[in-house]
Design a protein around this motif. Structure first.
Motif, PDB file in Angstrom:
ATOM      1  N   LEU A 114       0.829  -1.206   0.000  1.00 39.42           N
ATOM      2  CA  LEU A 114       0.000   0.000   0.000  1.00 39.42           C
ATOM      3  C   LEU A 114       0.868   1.261   0.000  1.00 39.42           C
ATOM      4  CD1 LEU A 114      -2.677  -1.153   2.598  1.00 39.42           C
ATOM      5  CD2 LEU A 114      -2.843  -1.199   0.103  1.00 39.42           C
ATOM      6  N   THR A 115       1.737   1.384   0.973  1.00 36.70           N
ATOM      7  CA  THR A 115       2.600   2.563   1.107  1.00 36.70           C
ATOM      8  C   THR A 115       3.942   2.149   1.686  1.00 36.70           C
ATOM      9  OG1 THR A 115       0.662   3.958   1.549  1.00 36.70           O
ATOM     10  CG2 THR A 115       2.806   4.880   2.087  1.00 36.70           C
ATOM     11  N   ALA A 116       5.008   2.746   1.153  1.00 45.09           N
ATOM     12  CA  ALA A 116       6.344   2.507   1.699  1.00 45.09           C
ATOM     13  C   ALA A 116       6.998   3.853   1.982  1.00 45.09           C
ATOM     14  CB  ALA A 116       7.201   1.696   0.723  1.00 45.09           C
ATOM     15  N   GLU A 117       7.640   3.962   3.140  1.00 43.61           N
ATOM     16  CA  GLU A 117       8.252   5.219   3.562  1.00 43.61           C
ATOM     17  C   GLU A 117       9.697   4.998   3.996  1.00 43.61           C
ATOM     18  OE1 GLU A 117       4.173   7.162   5.545  1.00 43.61           O
ATOM     19  OE2 GLU A 117       5.775   6.350   6.826  1.00 43.61           O
ATOM     20  N   LEU A 118      10.563   5.921   3.617  1.00 45.40           N
ATOM     21  CA  LEU A 118      11.937   5.954   4.115  1.00 45.40           C
ATOM     22  C   LEU A 118      11.995   6.967   5.247  1.00 45.40           C
ATOM     23  CD1 LEU A 118      14.980   5.279   3.930  1.00 45.40           C
ATOM     24  CD2 LEU A 118      15.176   7.162   2.265  1.00 45.40           C
ATOM     25  N   HIS A 119      12.389   6.521   6.425  1.00 47.28           N
ATOM     26  CA  HIS A 119      12.499   7.382   7.600  1.00 47.28           C
ATOM     27  C   HIS A 119      13.977   7.643   7.875  1.00 47.28           C
ATOM     28  CE1 HIS A 119       8.278   6.723   9.463  1.00 47.28           C
ATOM     29  NE2 HIS A 119       8.260   6.315   8.201  1.00 47.28           N
ATOM     30  N   LEU A 120      14.380   8.906   7.798  1.00 44.40           N
ATOM     31  CA  LEU A 120      15.757   9.302   8.062  1.00 44.40           C
ATOM     32  C   LEU A 120      15.792  10.339   9.176  1.00 44.40           C
ATOM     33  CD1 LEU A 120      17.099   9.731   4.408  1.00 44.40           C
ATOM     34  CD2 LEU A 120      17.366   7.751   5.905  1.00 44.40           C
ATOM     35  N   PHE A 121      16.732  10.170  10.104  1.00 43.52           N
ATOM     36  CA  PHE A 121      16.846  11.132  11.202  1.00 43.52           C
ATOM     37  C   PHE A 121      17.832  12.227  10.809  1.00 43.52           C
ATOM     38  CE2 PHE A 121      18.338  12.907  15.195  1.00 43.52           C
ATOM     39  CZ  PHE A 121      17.140  13.095  15.878  1.00 43.52           C
ATOM     40  N   ARG A 122      17.342  13.458  10.745  1.00 44.50           N
ATOM     41  CA  ARG A 122      18.138  14.619  10.348  1.00 44.50           C
ATOM     42  C   ARG A 122      18.967  15.108  11.541  1.00 44.50           C
ATOM     43  NH1 ARG A 122      14.199  17.356   9.493  1.00 44.50           N
ATOM     44  NH2 ARG A 122      14.213  18.899  11.164  1.00 44.50           N
ATOM     45  N   GLU A 180      12.721  12.836   9.010  1.00 37.17           N
ATOM     46  CA  GLU A 180      12.181  13.187   7.705  1.00 37.17           C
ATOM     47  C   GLU A 180      11.665  11.910   7.057  1.00 37.17           C
ATOM     48  OE1 GLU A 180      11.807  16.102   6.262  1.00 37.17           O
ATOM     49  OE2 GLU A 180      12.898  17.331   7.716  1.00 37.17           O
ATOM     50  N   VAL A 181      10.490  11.999   6.444  1.00 41.33           N
ATOM     51  CA  VAL A 181       9.848  10.822   5.850  1.00 41.33           C
ATOM     52  C   VAL A 181       9.651  11.056   4.362  1.00 41.33           C
ATOM     53  CG1 VAL A 181       7.812   9.325   5.884  1.00 41.33           C
ATOM     54  CG2 VAL A 181       8.687  10.288   8.029  1.00 41.33           C
ATOM     55  N   PHE A 182      10.099  10.090   3.550  1.00 37.28           N
ATOM     56  CA  PHE A 182       9.996  10.186   2.090  1.00 37.28           C
ATOM     57  C   PHE A 182       9.224   8.977   1.550  1.00 37.28           C
ATOM     58  CE2 PHE A 182      13.874  12.243   3.478  1.00 37.28           C
ATOM     59  CZ  PHE A 182      13.849  13.461   2.814  1.00 37.28           C
ATOM     60  N   ALA A 183       8.286   9.227   0.643  1.00 39.89           N
ATOM     61  CA  ALA A 183       7.506   8.148   0.032  1.00 39.89           C
ATOM     62  C   ALA A 183       8.341   7.443  -1.034  1.00 39.89           C
ATOM     63  CB  ALA A 183       6.225   8.700  -0.580  1.00 39.89           C
ATOM     64  N   ILE A 184       8.470   6.116  -0.931  1.00 41.85           N
ATOM     65  CA  ILE A 184       9.274   5.351  -1.887  1.00 41.85           C
ATOM     66  C   ILE A 184       8.505   4.103  -2.364  1.00 41.85           C
ATOM     67  CG2 ILE A 184      11.482   6.149  -0.969  1.00 41.85           C
ATOM     68  CD1 ILE A 184      11.650   3.449   0.540  1.00 41.85           C
ATOM     69  N   THR A 185       7.188   4.196  -2.432  1.00 40.59           N
ATOM     70  CA  THR A 185       6.349   3.039  -2.756  1.00 40.59           C
ATOM     71  C   THR A 185       6.712   2.361  -4.073  1.00 40.59           C
ATOM     72  OG1 THR A 185       4.570   4.113  -1.514  1.00 40.59           O
ATOM     73  CG2 THR A 185       3.963   2.236  -2.890  1.00 40.59           C
ATOM     74  N   PRO A 186       6.935   3.102  -5.182  1.00 41.74           N
ATOM     75  CA  PRO A 186       7.242   2.427  -6.462  1.00 41.74           C
ATOM     76  C   PRO A 186       8.471   1.524  -6.373  1.00 41.74           C
ATOM     77  CG  PRO A 186       6.706   4.737  -6.847  1.00 41.74           C
ATOM     78  CD  PRO A 186       6.852   4.569  -5.365  1.00 41.74           C
ATOM     79  N   ALA A 187       9.502   1.969  -5.673  1.00 45.81           N
ATOM     80  CA  ALA A 187      10.718   1.166  -5.550  1.00 45.81           C
ATOM     81  C   ALA A 187      10.448  -0.136  -4.807  1.00 45.81           C
ATOM     82  CB  ALA A 187      11.809   1.962  -4.834  1.00 45.81           C
ATOM     83  N   VAL A 188       9.702  -0.055  -3.705  1.00 44.20           N
ATOM     84  CA  VAL A 188       9.430  -1.253  -2.901  1.00 44.20           C
ATOM     85  C   VAL A 188       8.564  -2.232  -3.682  1.00 44.20           C
ATOM     86  CG1 VAL A 188       8.319  -2.103  -0.804  1.00 44.20           C
ATOM     87  CG2 VAL A 188       9.774  -0.066  -0.715  1.00 44.20           C
ATOM     88  N   LEU A 238      13.002   1.671   6.916  1.00 41.82           N
ATOM     89  CA  LEU A 238      11.943   1.609   5.906  1.00 41.82           C
ATOM     90  C   LEU A 238      10.687   1.108   6.605  1.00 41.82           C
ATOM     91  CD1 LEU A 238      12.205   0.158   2.311  1.00 41.82           C
ATOM     92  CD2 LEU A 238      10.249  -0.368   3.737  1.00 41.82           C
ATOM     93  N   VAL A 239       9.580   1.806   6.444  1.00 37.62           N
ATOM     94  CA  VAL A 239       8.303   1.404   7.032  1.00 37.62           C
ATOM     95  C   VAL A 239       7.353   1.054   5.895  1.00 37.62           C
ATOM     96  CG1 VAL A 239       6.354   2.076   8.482  1.00 37.62           C
ATOM     97  CG2 VAL A 239       8.664   2.880   9.043  1.00 37.62           C
ATOM     98  N   LEU A 240       6.815  -0.163   5.959  1.00 35.80           N
ATOM     99  CA  LEU A 240       5.995  -0.690   4.869  1.00 35.80           C
ATOM    100  C   LEU A 240       4.592  -1.020   5.367  1.00 35.80           C
ATOM    101  CD1 LEU A 240       5.826  -1.698   1.949  1.00 35.80           C
ATOM    102  CD2 LEU A 240       6.781  -3.881   2.733  1.00 35.80           C
ATOM    103  N   PHE A 241       3.583  -0.422   4.738  1.00 27.20           N
ATOM    104  CA  PHE A 241       2.177  -0.675   5.074  1.00 27.20           C
ATOM    105  C   PHE A 241       1.610  -1.622   4.016  1.00 27.20           C
ATOM    106  CE2 PHE A 241       3.359   3.356   6.862  1.00 27.20           C
ATOM    107  CZ  PHE A 241       2.677   3.455   8.065  1.00 27.20           C
ATOM    108  N   THR A 242       1.064  -2.758   4.464  1.00 27.05           N
ATOM    109  CA  THR A 242       0.539  -3.752   3.530  1.00 27.05           C
ATOM    110  C   THR A 242      -0.801  -4.288   4.013  1.00 27.05           C
ATOM    111  OG1 THR A 242       1.554  -5.697   4.590  1.00 27.05           O
ATOM    112  CG2 THR A 242       2.910  -4.464   3.016  1.00 27.05           C
ATOM    113  N   ASP A 243      -1.417  -5.088   3.163  1.00 30.39           N
ATOM    114  CA  ASP A 243      -2.652  -5.786   3.526  1.00 30.39           C
ATOM    115  C   ASP A 243      -2.537  -7.212   3.007  1.00 30.39           C
ATOM    116  OD1 ASP A 243      -5.415  -6.790   3.530  1.00 30.39           O
ATOM    117  OD2 ASP A 243      -5.955  -4.732   4.025  1.00 30.39           O
TER     118      ASP A 243
END
Length: 375
Positions: A109-117, A167-175, A221-226
């Motif tokens: 559904l959604t994939a996010e890259l979480h990086l600490f600035r 900081e959170v970046f959407a990376i769904t297509p790559a995952v 990487l945080v991945l939301f799935t069903d």
């Protein structure tokens, strides 16, 4: 699903003459219980003490109460959230996440890259603008990420140079690409540039890496799935009220003639249909090593009689009312009285370590009897 859990717990605790038989029944019961949780074998606990990512702990506390019961079924889009830590352990802004634990039947559904600035370096020039441009790329060619066809832009935005934090970046297509073809996973590349895209050397902004920084700040990487699992179509309203349910007294309760030889089971049948506690203790069944939260929960169960006539406080269905009348008037042979069963079910959430020591938040439907009625 709740009925299965009740049966398994009863099997696991049933006393048998042979110790070997007891162990066999317990093993079979726990195996079936694992199937309820969508697993073949229990994950191995982490080899060393490991702190779960704070983001996952906060997410669990947002979607569930202390017992794991879902506060609001609409908070999560899917039913599974997985977290993965960077495997490169490099000081460079290259990141690699191994997604082999994602099942083939899970819908991404959604994939996010979480990086600490980190706090920015003290420099002149770009800092006066207070921002720089951060870009996240999917690496297509591992050894040539800087060539025109070596990477694909996933996300880009301006990031403040004045603060630190996530900081959170959407990376769904790559995952989605990586889960369809595992060999295509060449990782991610993050670049920091000036406002006009000009190179900055050294870059005034850095993110925490997998090496040399605290566990709580590691790239993730945080991945939301069903996974497609859905429970029964019983009402599952918002935050459940799990206080003890008041007895469902019938409109006119018959007065029984008490006999000395009446068994406890007979007494139970004379009690009105209502909800009773049923504790599920994960430590007791040996799962506390891999389950982070909750330590257990109250599944509740329904027990009691549904005597004629059924009042509204017995929460009967129309079918149960008709069945009760047919049974009371003996209009048809073999028709029993309605049964006391759950008429509202709630889901629970588990926060746990999987076999790869990734932290997973998973939601399971129909695990708690919210209320009981005559059906």
């Amino acid at each position: 699903m709740l009925g299965t859990v009740l049966l398994l717990l009863a099997l696991a605790k049933t006393a048998c003459p042979s110790p070997a038989s007891v162990a066999s029944r317990r093993a079979e019961a726990l195996k079936k219980l694992l199937e309820v949780f969508g697993m073949e074998d229990p994950p191995a606990p982490p080899a060393h003490f490991k702190q779960p990512p704070q983001y996952m702990v906060d997410l669990f506390n947002t979607v569930a109460n202390a017992d794991g019961v879902t506060k609001n079924p609409d908070i999560l889009e899917g039913n599974t959230v997985r977290s993965f830590l960077d495997k490169t352990h490099s000081e460079e802004m290259r990141f690699l996440f191994v997604l082999s634990s994602v099942a083939k039947n899970e819908k991404i559904l959604t994939a996010e890259l979480h990086l600490f600035r980190l706090w920015p370096r003290v420099t002149d020039g770009p800092k006066r603008h207070h921002f720089c441009q951060v870009s996240v790329y999917q690496v297509l060619e591992k050894d040539k990420p800087d060539t025109p066809g070596g990477k694909k832009l996933l996300a880009a935005r301006l990031v403040s140079l004045q603060t630190s934090g996530w900081e959170v970046f959407a990376i769904t297509p790559a995952v989605r690409d990586w889960t369809e073809d595992e060999s295509s996973n060449q990782g991610l590349l993050v670049t920091v540039q000036g406002l006009g895209g000009s190179p900055l050397d050294p870059p005034p902004l850095q993110f925490a890496s997998g090496r040399g920084h605290h566990e709580s700040k590691k790239p993730m990487l945080v991945l939301f799935t069903d996974d497609g699992r859905r429970g029964a179509s019983l009402p599952t309203a918002g935050f459940p009220d799990l206080k003890p349910q008041a007895p469902n007294l019938p409109a006119k309760m018959p007065v029984p003639k008490l006999g000395r030889s009446r068994s406890t089971r007979s007494l139970d049948r004379l009690q009105p249909c209502q909800r009773h506690p049923l504790s599920v203790d994960f430590e007791e069944i040996g799962w506390s090593g891999w389950i982070i939260s909750p330590r257990g929960y109250n599944a509740f169960h329904c027990k009691g009689s549904c005597p004629f006539p059924l009042g509204e406080n017995m929460r009967p269905t129309n079918h149960a009312t008709v069945q009760s009348i047919i049974n009371a008037l003996k209009l048809s042979e073999g028709v029993s009285s309605p049964c006391c069963v759950p008429d509202k079910l709630y889901s629970i959430n588990l926060l746990y370590f999987d076999d790869d020591e990734n932290v997973v938040l998973k939601q399971y439907d129909d695990m708690v009897a919210g209320s009981c009625g005559c059906h």
